[in-house]
Design an enzyme around this catalytic site. Sequence first.
Site, PDB file in Angstrom:
ATOM      1  N   ASP A 275      -0.060   5.338   0.943  1.00 48.99           N
ATOM      2  CA  ASP A 275      -0.023   5.879   2.564  1.00 48.99           C
ATOM      3  C   ASP A 275      -0.266   5.293   3.512  1.00 48.99           C
ATOM      4  OD1 ASP A 275      -1.520   8.957   0.579  1.00 48.99           O
ATOM      5  OD2 ASP A 275      -2.238   7.266  -0.029  1.00 48.99           O
TER       6      ASP A 275
ATOM      7  N   ASP B 104      -1.425  -0.497   6.048  1.00 47.34           N
ATOM      8  CA  ASP B 104      -1.968  -0.827   6.730  1.00 47.34           C
ATOM      9  C   ASP B 104      -3.461  -0.507   7.609  1.00 47.34           C
ATOM     10  OD1 ASP B 104      -2.007   2.250   5.220  1.00 47.34           O
ATOM     11  OD2 ASP B 104      -2.026   3.171   7.500  1.00 47.34           O
TER      12      ASP B 104
ATOM     13  N   ASP C 237       0.932  -0.963  -0.252  1.00 47.38           N
ATOM     14  CA  ASP C 237      -0.068  -0.277  -0.019  1.00 47.38           C
ATOM     15  C   ASP C 237       0.698   0.824  -0.516  1.00 47.38           C
ATOM     16  OD1 ASP C 237      -2.384   1.674   0.375  1.00 47.38           O
ATOM     17  OD2 ASP C 237      -1.812   1.869   2.418  1.00 47.38           O
TER      18      ASP C 237
END
Length: 231
Positions: free
Chosen positions: A18, A174, A16
Amino acid sequence: MSAVTAGAIAPLVLFDLDGTLLDTAPDLAAAANRVLAEEGRAALPESTLRPFVSKGARAMLAVAFPELDDASRDALLPAFLRHYGAALVVGTRPYPGIEAALAAIEAAGSRWGVVTNKPEALARGVVAGIGWGTRCSALVGGDTLPVRKPDPAPLLLACERVGVPAADCVYVGDDARDVLAAQAAGMPAVAAMWGYHEDHEDPRAWGAERAAADGRALLEPGMLASARSLA
């Protein structure tokens, strides 16, 4: 023995963007505050917006304009994206340990890529702006396909573009959607404990196969191994 040799790093490691590879909150919060200013509102502290970055622009606008309905907030989305696109990599930085992890992946002869729900053009701008444009082997954005995470299709597309089966990949993210997407795609999920989480969220409850405390922990033996290599 080094983590690179002992850890059986997967042929393709997908991330991922961000909250996983990069701390983009400063620039995204700045964009949200520019929209607030245009609407005659006071700026919000970055710390107020930070937990919602991984949920996307709409989630950040929901924090900035809690009294508006969805349609009214969606009307502000173009302004948010315009402001963000004009200043993509001002305060954005890689998280500690990430540069070393990417270098280790490359040194092991493996490749890495990005699968994000951020619009592809913005994601490419960020990756290029941070200096990774030629190193990133595949990039799939939130609008590359008609579906986005937690659907596994974006991860599978990244695998297809690099020519590596999903069983030889691992995904690091996250957000709970990252774990769901990875598992649906048939690859291990690594929960990034350092990312953007709301107070009530516990990344260890997402059911990821592994959890990394920080970017440096990605080089612990086995953390980036594929399911096939551990079978």
